[in-house]
Design a protein around this motif. Structure first.
Motif, PDB file in Angstrom:
ATOM      1  N   GLY B  38       0.822  -1.214   0.000  1.00 42.65           N
ATOM      2  CA  GLY B  38       0.000   0.000   0.000  1.00 42.65           C
ATOM      3  C   GLY B  38       0.846   1.250   0.000  1.00 42.65           C
ATOM      4  N   PRO B  39       0.175   2.407   0.130  1.00 41.57           N
ATOM      5  CA  PRO B  39       0.906   3.683  -0.025  1.00 41.57           C
ATOM      6  C   PRO B  39       1.981   3.916   1.030  1.00 41.57           C
ATOM      7  CG  PRO B  39      -1.374   4.036   0.678  1.00 41.57           C
ATOM      8  CD  PRO B  39      -1.248   2.600   0.321  1.00 41.57           C
ATOM      9  N   ALA B  40       1.883   3.260   2.188  1.00 39.66           N
ATOM     10  CA  ALA B  40       2.890   3.488   3.224  1.00 39.66           C
ATOM     11  C   ALA B  40       3.915   2.368   3.266  1.00 39.66           C
ATOM     12  CB  ALA B  40       2.223   3.648   4.578  1.00 39.66           C
ATOM     13  N   SER B  41       4.014   1.607   2.165  1.00 35.53           N
ATOM     14  CA  SER B  41       4.888   0.434   2.181  1.00 35.53           C
ATOM     15  C   SER B  41       6.357   0.811   2.364  1.00 35.53           C
ATOM     16  CB  SER B  41       4.713  -0.372   0.902  1.00 35.53           C
ATOM     17  OG  SER B  41       5.068   0.407  -0.198  1.00 35.53           O
ATOM     18  N   PHE B  42       6.730   2.009   1.916  1.00 37.15           N
ATOM     19  CA  PHE B  42       8.133   2.391   2.082  1.00 37.15           C
ATOM     20  C   PHE B  42       8.485   2.584   3.559  1.00 37.15           C
ATOM     21  CE2 PHE B  42       5.998   6.376   2.106  1.00 37.15           C
ATOM     22  CZ  PHE B  42       6.792   7.258   2.810  1.00 37.15           C
ATOM     23  N   SER B 198      -2.269  24.534  -0.304  1.00 34.61           N
ATOM     24  CA  SER B 198      -2.333  23.072  -0.212  1.00 34.61           C
ATOM     25  C   SER B 198      -2.497  22.463  -1.595  1.00 34.61           C
ATOM     26  CB  SER B 198      -3.482  22.645   0.690  1.00 34.61           C
ATOM     27  OG  SER B 198      -4.701  22.939   0.065  1.00 34.61           O
ATOM     28  N   TYR B 199      -2.139  21.174  -1.702  1.00 36.39           N
ATOM     29  CA  TYR B 199      -2.254  20.449  -2.970  1.00 36.39           C
ATOM     30  C   TYR B 199      -2.761  19.040  -2.670  1.00 36.39           C
ATOM     31  CZ  TYR B 199       2.292  18.846  -1.243  1.00 36.39           C
ATOM     32  OH  TYR B 199       3.297  18.356  -0.465  1.00 36.39           O
ATOM     33  N   GLY B 200      -3.198  18.341  -3.711  1.00 37.73           N
ATOM     34  CA  GLY B 200      -3.584  16.939  -3.547  1.00 37.73           C
ATOM     35  C   GLY B 200      -2.338  16.081  -3.668  1.00 37.73           C
ATOM     36  N   ASN B 201      -2.234  15.051  -2.855  1.00 42.07           N
ATOM     37  CA  ASN B 201      -0.996  14.263  -2.851  1.00 42.07           C
ATOM     38  C   ASN B 201      -0.720  13.563  -4.170  1.00 42.07           C
ATOM     39  OD1 ASN B 201       0.033  14.964  -0.432  1.00 42.07           O
ATOM     40  ND2 ASN B 201      -0.700  13.151   0.673  1.00 42.07           N
ATOM     41  N   LYS B 202      -1.732  13.474  -5.020  1.00 41.49           N
ATOM     42  CA  LYS B 202      -1.503  12.818  -6.314  1.00 41.49           C
ATOM     43  C   LYS B 202      -1.274  13.845  -7.423  1.00 41.49           C
ATOM     44  CE  LYS B 202      -3.975   8.660  -5.118  1.00 41.49           C
ATOM     45  NZ  LYS B 202      -5.357   8.411  -4.713  1.00 41.49           N
ATOM     46  N   ASP B 203      -1.304  15.136  -7.079  1.00 44.66           N
ATOM     47  CA  ASP B 203      -1.076  16.170  -8.092  1.00 44.66           C
ATOM     48  C   ASP B 203       0.319  16.018  -8.689  1.00 44.66           C
ATOM     49  OD1 ASP B 203      -3.502  17.003  -7.336  1.00 44.66           O
ATOM     50  OD2 ASP B 203      -2.905  18.944  -6.515  1.00 44.66           O
ATOM     51  N   VAL B 221      10.101  28.799   2.791  1.00 46.49           N
ATOM     52  CA  VAL B 221       8.954  27.951   2.469  1.00 46.49           C
ATOM     53  C   VAL B 221       9.084  26.640   3.246  1.00 46.49           C
ATOM     54  CG1 VAL B 221       7.688  26.763   0.639  1.00 46.49           C
ATOM     55  CG2 VAL B 221       8.843  28.928   0.151  1.00 46.49           C
ATOM     56  N   ILE B 222       7.982  26.219   3.881  1.00 43.50           N
ATOM     57  CA  ILE B 222       7.979  24.922   4.561  1.00 43.50           C
ATOM     58  C   ILE B 222       6.987  24.005   3.856  1.00 43.50           C
ATOM     59  CG2 ILE B 222       7.628  23.695   6.735  1.00 43.50           C
ATOM     60  CD1 ILE B 222       8.111  26.305   8.202  1.00 43.50           C
ATOM     61  N   ASN B 223       7.461  22.829   3.460  1.00 42.62           N
ATOM     62  CA  ASN B 223       6.617  21.850   2.787  1.00 42.62           C
ATOM     63  C   ASN B 223       6.571  20.595   3.653  1.00 42.62           C
ATOM     64  OD1 ASN B 223       6.933  19.842  -0.241  1.00 42.62           O
ATOM     65  ND2 ASN B 223       5.159  20.262   1.009  1.00 42.62           N
ATOM     66  N   PHE B 224       5.412  20.368   4.291  1.00 45.69           N
ATOM     67  CA  PHE B 224       5.282  19.213   5.196  1.00 45.69           C
ATOM     68  C   PHE B 224       4.543  18.101   4.475  1.00 45.69           C
ATOM     69  CE2 PHE B 224       4.918  16.907   9.045  1.00 45.69           C
ATOM     70  CZ  PHE B 224       5.728  17.530   9.985  1.00 45.69           C
ATOM     71  N   GLY B 225       5.233  17.023   4.111  1.00 44.93           N
ATOM     72  CA  GLY B 225       4.567  15.939   3.413  1.00 44.93           C
ATOM     73  C   GLY B 225       5.495  14.769   3.196  1.00 44.93           C
ATOM     74  N   PHE B 226       4.982  13.703   2.581  1.00 51.14           N
ATOM     75  CA  PHE B 226       5.865  12.608   2.195  1.00 51.14           C
ATOM     76  C   PHE B 226       5.424  12.021   0.868  1.00 51.14           C
ATOM     77  CE2 PHE B 226       3.597   8.653   2.892  1.00 51.14           C
ATOM     78  CZ  PHE B 226       2.640   8.947   3.842  1.00 51.14           C
ATOM     79  N   GLY B 227       6.286  11.179   0.299  1.00 54.29           N
ATOM     80  CA  GLY B 227       5.957  10.585  -0.986  1.00 54.29           C
ATOM     81  C   GLY B 227       6.506  11.429  -2.130  1.00 54.29           C
ATOM     82  N   GLN B 228       5.792  11.411  -3.256  1.00 50.19           N
ATOM     83  CA  GLN B 228       6.273  12.088  -4.461  1.00 50.19           C
ATOM     84  C   GLN B 228       6.098  13.598  -4.411  1.00 50.19           C
ATOM     85  OE1 GLN B 228       6.039  10.708  -8.106  1.00 50.19           O
ATOM     86  NE2 GLN B 228       6.116   8.548  -7.591  1.00 50.19           N
ATOM     87  N   ALA B 229       4.971  14.042  -3.814  1.00 53.35           N
ATOM     88  CA  ALA B 229       4.595  15.453  -3.896  1.00 53.35           C
ATOM     89  C   ALA B 229       5.715  16.412  -3.453  1.00 53.35           C
ATOM     90  CB  ALA B 229       3.316  15.697  -3.115  1.00 53.35           C
ATOM     91  N   PRO B 230       6.372  16.179  -2.308  1.00 49.86           N
ATOM     92  CA  PRO B 230       7.420  17.120  -1.900  1.00 49.86           C
ATOM     93  C   PRO B 230       8.535  17.248  -2.943  1.00 49.86           C
ATOM     94  CG  PRO B 230       6.830  15.718  -0.065  1.00 49.86           C
ATOM     95  CD  PRO B 230       6.127  15.164  -1.267  1.00 49.86           C
ATOM     96  N   ALA B 231       8.835  16.162  -3.648  1.00 53.79           N
ATOM     97  CA  ALA B 231       9.865  16.231  -4.692  1.00 53.79           C
ATOM     98  C   ALA B 231       9.394  17.138  -5.823  1.00 53.79           C
ATOM     99  CB  ALA B 231      10.160  14.837  -5.220  1.00 53.79           C
TER     100      ALA B 231
END
Lengths: 319, 380
Positions: B38-42, B198-203, B221-231
């Motif tokens: 699932g999405p948190a597998s990493f 804010s943005y959608g995590n799949k954007d 700028v502070i970007n709090f998130g994980f996965g692809q979006a912060p990149a």
């Protein structure tokens, strides 16, 4: 025959906890199997008898669950009243939806119900203020039946099996009533049914609303039993699983649907240990059943049993 | 006829129900429920590998108090509802002695009522502060909280003398919870939030939000998130030529982030666990040997280490130490001993738990790191 089947089923359900009082597979898995029985028996009225597909049934299940969850935790409603509200909401939405949606047939109906299921799921995820969003809602109080708190596995087993038996009994009666016969006529040929003076649209609406009510009822019990709800439990996959239960057990057979529900619940629980291969085995088993027993496990197996006993009977006759 | 069929079905159901593993008395049973798929597998994958590796090693050395550890694990796929089901199964069917798990905050928060009711120690590996605040009798956790990450970022901003910041974050649970902590803590550090996007995590594109930030007079700028979006945010900022310091959260403290963001990651700062910069720590740091040892063992077996596996290391080692002190897997005694954990040097920091603190980490557990030349560098 019908009464005998019901009696045997009821006896089995009552005997199990006596024989295995603290068995996880009875008191915990049994409860989720019971909830699935309610859902599948309800959906079977629509799919099996009325011949209409619904790929969005988890939405009604979710409405019942979230109505109970929100009203009891946030507004401190008594649980029975919240359950009634859930039934009312799901029932009215089903009624409003039935006319336009059930005009569609085949793939189009499947698409429309699918869309409905997805919309409801999106609302559950996005309406964070009500539903708690993707993380769900925890701390739902136990079900309170006029002062008797349903708490603990064995009480839940009792309540859910009673509810499941009630739905089976209701379904058996509906099926053998005028409405049930009308539904079967509609499934055979809507046009012919109308020629015979059956209000086809009305019959289909009734089936849709009743199955939505069954689902909301199960949802309400589910919310109290789990004490936690999240949108995951009402996703498209759940809707598909419900259809599988009905088809697996055997369409247009109340016991078939119940059997399918129990079989799939036990299967999923049993396959958990295989981890990576779970889905593979799941899929393979379904394929095997559909190829060799296309009428479904229950209906198929009882036919095989009948044939075997007929053969046996003939042989004894010859002697 | 039908009833005959029913009898057969009934009999087979009874048989099936009767088949259950016998309650073995000998090994200590450790239950875990992680989001391996699932999405948190990493997060969940290195956690499970760590648990398996450690249990194997402990058993090879003769176990705890002469008893082997048996790991019973179920994959939740990051679905909280499944986590609830599996925890019930672990408690009633597998009859485990202790629970380690809950990869995500959602999974953990959902099972807490069940765990409290059953009275079984749970060591969670998830981040949200709500898991241990208010303190729950049976629940502990080893992962840093989002509040600590927010505080660490603000501390760094204060050092640099920056006071006006823009926030940008996703719509997931981790993002939202971090966002809330940032808003809550900002006044304490004299920082004003002048833009909040804010943005959608799949954007796949965040230039619209970033253009708004560019138009504001934010200093960072502070970007709090994980996965692809912060990149993507990192890349978009470079593309738009926004030359402001960018802070990410500990959620991106993995090599994958640097790979995804590429050149644009240069100069990005984030609070991270010491594990990612283990080699750069001074030799006097008590954590250094622990970190290098865990890293060596994990990498010898599976490949690149991640901080998330480290949380599982901390969780299991705290539990093992508690069982040793308690003299056995008695639930209540182990709970008391976990609470008394003091001066335990883990991968996430030095743990000092107590009746009021079921996590036991302080801000020192985080290091502020900067990405330079595609690698993590500690900044002081």
């Amino acid at each position: 025959m019908r009464l005998a089947g019901f009696g045997a089923f009821a006896a089995g359900v009552t005997l199990l906890p006596v024989l295995f009082p603290d068995n996880y597979f009875v008191t915990v898995v049994g409860v989720s199997a019971g909830l699935h029985v309610i859902l599948a028996v309800g959906l079977n009225l629509l799919i099996g008898y009325a011949g209409q597909i619904s790929l969005g049934h988890a939405a009604f299940f979710g409405m019942g669950a979230y109505a109970s969850a929100i009203l009891t935790t946030r507004h401190a409603w008594p649980s029975l009243l919240a359950m009634a509200a859930g039934l009312l909401i799901a029932g009215s939405i089903a009624w409003l939806l039935a006319r336009p949606i059930l005009r569609l047939r085949g793939h189009y109906l499947a698409m429309a119900t699918l869309g409905f299921g997805i919309i409801v799921h999106v609302v559950m995820v996005q309406a964070t203020g009500w539903t708690g969003g993707p993380d769900g809602m925890a701390g739902i109080p136990p079900l309170n039946l006029l002062g008797w708190e349903v708490d603990g596995d064995r009480r839940w087993y009792g309540v859910v099996s009673a509810a499941a038996l009630l739905t089976i009994w209701l379904s058996l009666n509906i099926v053998d009533s005028r409405v049930g016969r009308a539904l079967r006529a509609v499934r055979g040929s809507e046009f012919a049914a109308q020629m015979m003076g059956i209000d086809a649209a009305g019959a289909k609406t009734q089936a849709f609303v009743v199955s939505a009510l069954f689902a909301a009822f199960a949802g309400s019990l589910f919310a109290h039993q789990q004490a936690f709800v999240s949108p995951d439990s009402f996703s498209l996959m759940v809707s598909v699983d419900l259809v599988i239960m009905v088809v697996l057990g055997g369409m247009a057979s109340t016991f078939g649907a119940a059997f399918g529900a129990i079989a799939l619940t036990l299967l999923n629980e049993g396959l958990v240990v295989f981890e990576d291969y779970e889905m593979l085995i799941h899929g393979a088993l379904l394929m095997i059943v559909m190829i060799f027993l296309p009428q479904g496990l229950f209906v198929g197996l009882s036919q095989v049993g009948r044939r075997l006993s007929a053969v046996f009977y003939c042989q004894t006759e010859k002697r | 006829m039908k009833s005959k069929v029913w009898k057969t079905i009934l009999a087979s159901t009874l048989l099936l129900a009767g088949v259950q593993p016998a309650g073995a008395a000998d090994p200590i049973k450790l239950g875990s429920f992680l989001a391996v798929t699932g999405p948190a597998s990493f997060l969940g994958d290195p956690e499970l590998k760590t648990l398996q590796m450690l249990v194997e090693e402990i058993n090879a050395k003769g176990g705890v108090k002469g008893r082997k550890i048996e790991l019973v694990h179920y994959d939740t796929g990051g679905k909280a509802q499944d986590a609830v089901g599996f925890v019930k199964r672990l408690i009633r069917n597998d009859q485990v002695d202790i629970l380690v798990g809950g990869t995500t905050s959602g999974d953990t928060l959902a099972v807490i009522p069940e765990v409290e009711k059953a009275g079984i120690p749970l060591v969670s590996l998830a981040g949200a502060i709500e898991i241990v605040e208010p303190v729950k009798e049976w629940v502990f956790k080893t992962a840093h909280t989002d509040r600590m990450a927010a505080a660490k970022i603000f501390e760094d901003l204060r050092k640099l003398g920056l006071t006006k910041v823009a926030l940008i974050g996703g719509d997931g649970g981790f993002d939202k919870s971090g966002h809330e902590q940032l808003l809550k803590l900002a006044p304490d550090y004299g920082i004003s939030i002048i833009a909040d996007e804010s943005y959608g995590n799949k954007d796949t594109d965040m230039t619209a939000q970033l253009t708004k930030i560019r138009a504001s007079d934010a200093q960072a700028v502070i970007n709090f998130g994980f996965g692809q979006a912060p990149a993507i945010v990192t890349k978009n900022m470079k593309q738009l030529g926004i030359d402001l310091p960018l802070y990410q959260s500990h959620g991106v403290a993995s090599k994958t982030f640097i790979e995804l963001a590429g050149e644009a990651a240069e100069g990005v700062r984030l609070p991270a666990a010491a594990l990612v910069v283990a080699e750069q720590l001074p030799d006097t740091d008590p954590q250094k040997p622990v970190l290098l040892d865990y890293k060596k063992r994990f990498e010898a077996k599976y490949g690149p280490v991640s901080t998330f596996g480290g949380h599982a290391y901390d969780g299991l080692m705290i539990v093992v130490a508690a069982i040793e002190r308690a003299g056995g897997p008695d639930k209540a005694k182990v709970r008391d001993e976990i609470e008394k954990t003091h001066g335990f040097i883990g991968t996430a920091g030095v743990f000092n738990m107590g009746p009021e603190d079921h996590m036991g980490l302080n801000l020192d557990a985080f290091k502020m790191v900067e990405i330079r030349g595609g690698a993590w560098k500690i900044v002081n």
